[in-house]
Design an enzyme around this catalytic site. Structure first.
Site, PDB file in Angstrom:
ATOM      1  N   THR A  65       0.848  -1.189   0.000  1.00  9.05           N
ATOM      2  CA  THR A  65       0.000   0.000   0.000  1.00  9.05           C
ATOM      3  C   THR A  65       0.886   1.243   0.000  1.00  9.05           C
ATOM      4  O   THR A  65       2.065   1.179   0.352  1.00  9.05           O
ATOM      5  CB  THR A  65      -0.928   0.037   1.232  1.00  9.05           C
ATOM      6  OG1 THR A  65      -0.124   0.042   2.409  1.00  9.05           O
ATOM      7  CG2 THR A  65      -1.862  -1.157   1.244  1.00  9.05           C
ATOM      8  N   GLU A  66       0.328   2.363  -0.343  1.00  5.25           N
ATOM      9  CA  GLU A  66       1.075   3.615  -0.404  1.00  5.25           C
ATOM     10  C   GLU A  66       1.833   3.917   0.897  1.00  5.25           C
ATOM     11  O   GLU A  66       2.959   4.365   0.838  1.00  5.25           O
ATOM     12  CB  GLU A  66       0.143   4.782  -0.754  1.00  5.25           C
ATOM     13  CG  GLU A  66      -0.342   4.755  -2.180  1.00  5.25           C
ATOM     14  CD  GLU A  66       0.768   4.972  -3.199  1.00  5.25           C
ATOM     15  OE1 GLU A  66       1.734   5.709  -2.914  1.00  5.25           O
ATOM     16  OE2 GLU A  66       0.682   4.394  -4.281  1.00  5.25           O
ATOM     17  N   PRO A  67       1.233   3.650   2.082  1.00  8.81           N
ATOM     18  CA  PRO A  67       1.979   3.937   3.318  1.00  8.81           C
ATOM     19  C   PRO A  67       3.160   2.996   3.554  1.00  8.81           C
ATOM     20  O   PRO A  67       3.938   3.196   4.465  1.00  8.81           O
ATOM     21  CB  PRO A  67       0.938   3.758   4.428  1.00  8.81           C
ATOM     22  CG  PRO A  67      -0.366   3.912   3.760  1.00  8.81           C
ATOM     23  CD  PRO A  67      -0.172   3.374   2.373  1.00  8.81           C
TER      24      PRO A  67
END
Length: 80
Positions: A65-67
């Site tokens: 995921t982006e994080p």
């Protein structure tokens, strides 16, 4: 731990209704090859994980995921 892929738990993922979101998710999944790392955004991309689980190919790809979380399946809704 299960959200991060550290522990395997029985699948409790739901499935998408057959609508335009599922069609887009299935089409996106067709572009993925085994052992590929797939960076999911927020929103429609959640469907890719659901379709991958439904098609029993989730264990052959790594979702991120982006994080920066790697492995497992991203939580949706309130848990995200």
């Amino acid at each position: 731990p299960a959200h991060a892929g550290a522990v395997r738990t029985p699948s409790t993922l739901g499935s998408l209704d057959m609508d335009e979101r599922k069609i887009v998710a299935r089409r996106a999944l067709l572009e993925v090859v085994p052992n590929q790392v797939v960076n999911l955004g927020i929103g429609m991309a959640e469907g890719v994980a659901l379709v991958a689980e439904e098609e029993k190919v989730l264990n052959f790809i790594t979702l991120t995921t982006e994080p920066g979380v790697h492995g497992g399946v991203g939580a949706s809704g309130y848990e995200f």
